[in-house]
Design a protein around this motif. Structure first.
Motif, PDB file in Angstrom:
ATOM      1  N   PRO A  33      46.980  18.312 -76.744  1.00  0.00           N
ATOM      2  CA  PRO A  33      48.411  18.610 -76.826  1.00  0.00           C
ATOM      3  C   PRO A  33      49.078  18.264 -78.151  1.00  0.00           C
ATOM      4  O   PRO A  33      50.198  18.710 -78.423  1.00  0.00           O
ATOM      5  N   ASP A  55      47.376  18.707 -69.717  1.00  0.00           N
ATOM      6  CA  ASP A  55      47.488  19.248 -68.360  1.00  0.00           C
ATOM      7  C   ASP A  55      46.278  18.849 -67.517  1.00  0.00           C
ATOM      8  O   ASP A  55      45.283  18.337 -68.031  1.00  0.00           O
ATOM      9  N   ALA A  56      46.376  19.110 -66.234  1.00  0.00           N
ATOM     10  CA  ALA A  56      45.325  18.698 -65.296  1.00  0.00           C
ATOM     11  C   ALA A  56      43.985  19.378 -65.584  1.00  0.00           C
ATOM     12  O   ALA A  56      42.925  18.822 -65.300  1.00  0.00           O
ATOM     13  N   ASP A  57      44.024  20.584 -66.158  1.00  0.00           N
ATOM     14  CA  ASP A  57      42.782  21.305 -66.407  1.00  0.00           C
ATOM     15  C   ASP A  57      42.196  21.021 -67.786  1.00  0.00           C
ATOM     16  O   ASP A  57      41.170  21.604 -68.162  1.00  0.00           O
ATOM     17  N   ARG A 104      53.007   9.539 -68.336  1.00  0.00           N
ATOM     18  CA  ARG A 104      51.625   9.940 -68.589  1.00  0.00           C
ATOM     19  C   ARG A 104      50.718   8.729 -68.821  1.00  0.00           C
ATOM     20  O   ARG A 104      49.572   8.879 -69.233  1.00  0.00           O
TER      21      ARG A 104
END
Length: 264
Positions: free
Chosen positions: A45, A79-81, A172
């Protein structure tokens, strides 16, 4: 030849020669780009929050690409993936991600604890803590000047009635608030494990703790005596929970006379 013109030509010649030498050196001494690291960094990210344990996204990408790190689930800002995407680039199986969240272990807001002095210094927790532990009566509690708020890159921390609170939906678990807090009252805990949390860090004896905060642990051991799983014990006047043994039955919450234990 005109001396001025000669000087100009000489300087120009040196500049051209230096440029050619630098160009040649850049080719000869160039470090080959790690294409795999570049591809991994492209997926990350770019928050550079440090939650992965590396200096930034590029550091984590390089460690993965070089095989110095094998955990593809260390990025807390993605993200989760993301672990699966990183694993595909590396050609390995994705690591299982454990959801974590930061928790403020203090409920000492303006209605629960009093101000013991008028503070006129720099409006930061790190500055205030150096003056008798800060302006609040409890020497262990949240100062409430918002160093953690400023440190959070995800806008997950805010101040409510003079005490820090964390929005778990935004957090996070990067750990920057933990580092920013001079009282060390913020911890990173597993979010997927339901367990009792003692929201207090006061280790003073009960009579002293009660004088400075209405919701402080007083070490009465009622929680310890009523826990059916032997998961909570009072050590140094402060209740502590063994999260692995806790079943989140809520017995300690119901029997705490000060309301400093919650389920989370």
């Amino acid at each position: 030849m005109n001396p001025i013109l000669l000087a100009v030509l000489l300087v120009a010649g040196i500049g051209v020669a230096a440029g050619l030498l630098l160009g040649i050196a850049s080719k000869v001494f160039a470090v080959p780009e790690n294409e795999k690291a570049a591809a991994l960094e492209e997926l990350l990210p770019g928050a550079n929050c440090g939650g992965c344990g590396f200096s930034g996204c590029s550091g984590y990408a390089e460690a993965l690409a070089d095989g110095k790190e094998t955990d593809t689930a260390k990025c807390v800002a993605g993200d989760a993936d993301l672990p699966e995407q990183l694993a595909q680039v590396l050609g390995v199986a994705a690591s299982a991600a454990e959801k974590k969240v930061a928790v403020v272990l203090c409920q000492g807001n303006a209605s629960q604890t009093e101000i013991k002095m008028e503070y006129r210094g720099a409006h930061t927790c790190r500055a205030a803590v150096k003056l008798y532990g800060g302006p609040k009566s409890c020497p262990y509690g949240c100062i409430g000047f918002g160093d953690c708020v400023e440190a959070c890159p995800f806008d997950a921390v805010s101040l409510c009635a003079g005490a820090a609170v964390i929005d778990p939906s935004k957090c996070r678990a990067c750990g920057k608030c933990v580092v920013a807090c001079p009282k060390q009252i913020i911890e990173i805990l597993p979010a997927d494990k339901a367990a009792a949390i003692v929201k207090c860090k006061n280790t003073d004896k009960g009579n002293l703790a009660m004088k400075v905060c209405k919701v402080s642990c007083i070490g009465c051991k009622k929680c310890e005596k009523t826990c059916p799983s032997d998961a909570i014990h009072v050590t140094n006047n402060l209740a502590e929970v063994d999260r692995n043994a806790c079943t989140a039955c809520g017995a300690c919450v119901e029997n705490c006379p000060k309301g400093c234990i919650v389920l989370g």
